[in-house]
Design a protein around this motif. Sequence first.
Motif, short mmCIF file in Angstrom:
data_model
loop_
_atom_site.label_atom_id
_atom_site.label_comp_id
_atom_site.label_asym_id
_atom_site.label_seq_id
_atom_site.Cartn_x
_atom_site.Cartn_y
_atom_site.Cartn_z
N VAL A 337 0.85 -1.19 0.00
CA VAL A 337 0.00 0.00 0.00
C VAL A 337 0.88 1.24 0.00
O VAL A 337 0.64 2.21 -0.74
N THR A 338 1.94 1.20 0.83
CA THR A 338 2.89 2.32 0.84
C THR A 338 3.59 2.42 -0.52
O THR A 338 3.79 3.53 -1.05
N LEU A 339 3.94 1.27 -1.07
CA LEU A 339 4.65 1.25 -2.35
C LEU A 339 3.81 1.89 -3.46
O LEU A 339 4.32 2.69 -4.24
N VAL A 340 2.55 1.55 -3.54
CA VAL A 340 1.73 2.09 -4.62
C VAL A 340 1.50 3.59 -4.43
O VAL A 340 1.38 4.34 -5.41
N LYS A 341 1.46 4.05 -3.19
CA LYS A 341 1.36 5.50 -2.95
C LYS A 341 2.59 6.21 -3.52
O LYS A 341 2.49 7.26 -4.16
N HIS A 342 3.79 5.63 -3.24
CA HIS A 342 5.02 6.21 -3.78
C HIS A 342 5.02 6.13 -5.31
O HIS A 342 5.47 7.06 -5.98
N TRP A 343 4.54 5.02 -5.83
CA TRP A 343 4.49 4.82 -7.29
C TRP A 343 3.63 5.89 -7.95
O TRP A 343 4.03 6.50 -8.95
N ILE A 344 2.47 6.13 -7.39
CA ILE A 344 1.58 7.15 -7.94
C ILE A 344 2.22 8.53 -7.86
O ILE A 344 2.20 9.30 -8.82
N SER A 345 2.86 8.82 -6.70
CA SER A 345 3.52 10.10 -6.52
C SER A 345 4.65 10.29 -7.53
O SER A 345 4.81 11.36 -8.13
N ASP A 346 5.43 9.22 -7.72
CA ASP A 346 6.57 9.32 -8.63
C ASP A 346 6.14 9.44 -10.08
O ASP A 346 6.77 10.16 -10.86
N LEU A 347 5.09 8.72 -10.46
CA LEU A 347 4.61 8.84 -11.84
C LEU A 347 4.17 10.26 -12.13
O LEU A 347 4.44 10.81 -13.21
#
Length: 632
Positions: A337-347
């Motif tokens: 869940v934390t990973l996908v938050k970072h993924w969305i932010s980075d994209l």
Amino acid sequence: MPYRLRFTNRQFLVVAIAVALVLLLASCYYFNPYLPSDGSAVRPNLYDTSSRNCSGVSKWVVTTSGAINAARSCPRDSQLNRGLLATLTSLDIKNIGYLYAIANGARVVLDLEDGIVPIRVGHTYLPVQADKREYPCPNLEEKEGGVIWNPYPHFGGQDIWPRGFPQSRSEQVDTAMGNTYCYPIIQQYLSQSHPDLDLLNRRFHGFNNVTASAVVIPRGVFAPYNSHSTIHHYEALWSLLLPSSAHKRVADIWRSYIAQSLFYLIPDACLMFTPPAVTGHITESPSKWSERPLYTKSSQVVNLLKYHLMSFETFEEALLGIYELMYHSQILGKDDVTLVKHWISDLKLVGYEFPKLPNKATLWTKNVHLCVMFNWGSTEYRTRQLLSYYMRFFDAITLFLEGEHVNHTYIPSHIQVFHVQTGNGFFQQRCIEKCINQIAPNTVSHLYIADDMFINITKMSQLSLSNIWYIPVSVHTFGDNSTFHDWTWWDYTHGGQTQYNRFVALINGLPQEWKQVLIDKVGFPNRIHGNAAADIVHIPNAYVVQVSMVLSYINSITEMFCEIAVPLAVVIAQPIGREEMGDNYVWDRRTDTDVIQNILGTGFYLHPLKTSTKFGADMWCKSMNNQLRLLI
């Protein structure tokens, strides 16, 4: 900034020939001169990250899983590379590689594993389909295929199934082929010699139908695809993230199901399986323990994600919601869940644009209470399908389910559910009365529809929320010379002379003030207008009390057929100023494609459009896509 080697084309060729000519030729073999010029190939164990011209491909970026420099080259504010470099797993590195490719402008990403070698198909390698057009697809009926389909038999792979395919569904299903209009935003290239199978399924000797056409998977149907040889187009780059809590033999399958669960939010999106276009196999030997979640949880994942019912305003919120759903269902870990938050932010940081969704706040549906009546019952699959559509437009929704023992535990708690007895829809005024009396905060009106009623959201924006919307039917005479044959419904199951006599008695017993409305505005007693059908009606809050009083009176007096009760209530409540929605009933033409398509494109509604049939489901989904396309 860490130092990175950069070569001109000439320098690169000189060094490559001097050091490893064979390696250069092998690398060039992987590229397709027909691939888009702004793509990226992600491979696991090459130890450089550079831009190359190979086989005529310009700007084709090779992003490698060994490329720690790729992580260091991502934007400084990137979340994915913070604190990871000391403990990188192969999944972490691939995720960083994806981000690096996107940050460098890639609009297509080719995911290849070590040991996978493209083979020539016609005049090219790895053929890319990037057009919106008609493609072959399986004609899946709900009773036949449900929401999961095995593509391997289509290519001659009998009695086998892809890794991640639920074991409970591994039996062979013969499926006729049809066509559907879509855009393959993800393409899975099958392997000729070593297809991706699980450890329970090792009886394969090669696909025997390599000339079979590429096939796409219909919206709402799942099929697992892997990370061994897959193309992701720009509209699907958000789906590249590999969950880190699962083994890599599981992570790419969970990724595939997550991606497909959100396809319905992207107009015309679909998944394509191509005929065998690669050969070879991955060098790693998996164990049964590494794949164990695929055997025990695949069915759970598919059931969890099929037409998931969540509230969200943006595509990013929907993606995060899926990961949270998977975490709370103990499929993924909390770190994902934390990973996908970072993924969305980075994209977002690197400039990627997520698919757009309709802005619910700007639509007329935002403040309308929707009521849907399932008068012949409904399967969970169909109910989820309808709700997944309506929840994108309406905040307040109430469902009416015929019968006392219909399961609805899967329906979100914010949606009201009532079990009703309407004689399979013949007395829908009972539902309408309950619908308009529900307290729905911030709503200005109530829209009641049957489950087989398709509503045109864009077209209905032309109607005023201050007026009753109705379906006009013919004028009916009333008096000494009238007969009960004037209208189709008089002769129906709940019609006939008995129903007509009830109608006469009801009219004669109306309160005087209601009669006066009919006298002044309609021409009573010599005429009565049947001004609304019962399958769809819109009631503003200003008319709720009057409509409710009339329906309550009718329900207390007699069992009056809804096609008589509803028009009477509408006429009395708003004698003039009602808005007509036209007669788009197609009972006698409900399989005429041309007629259906014309009405779906121009009418306020269409009835019936039954998603329980293959034809109805296809037309419904196609029209849903059109709605999204127009509203985005």
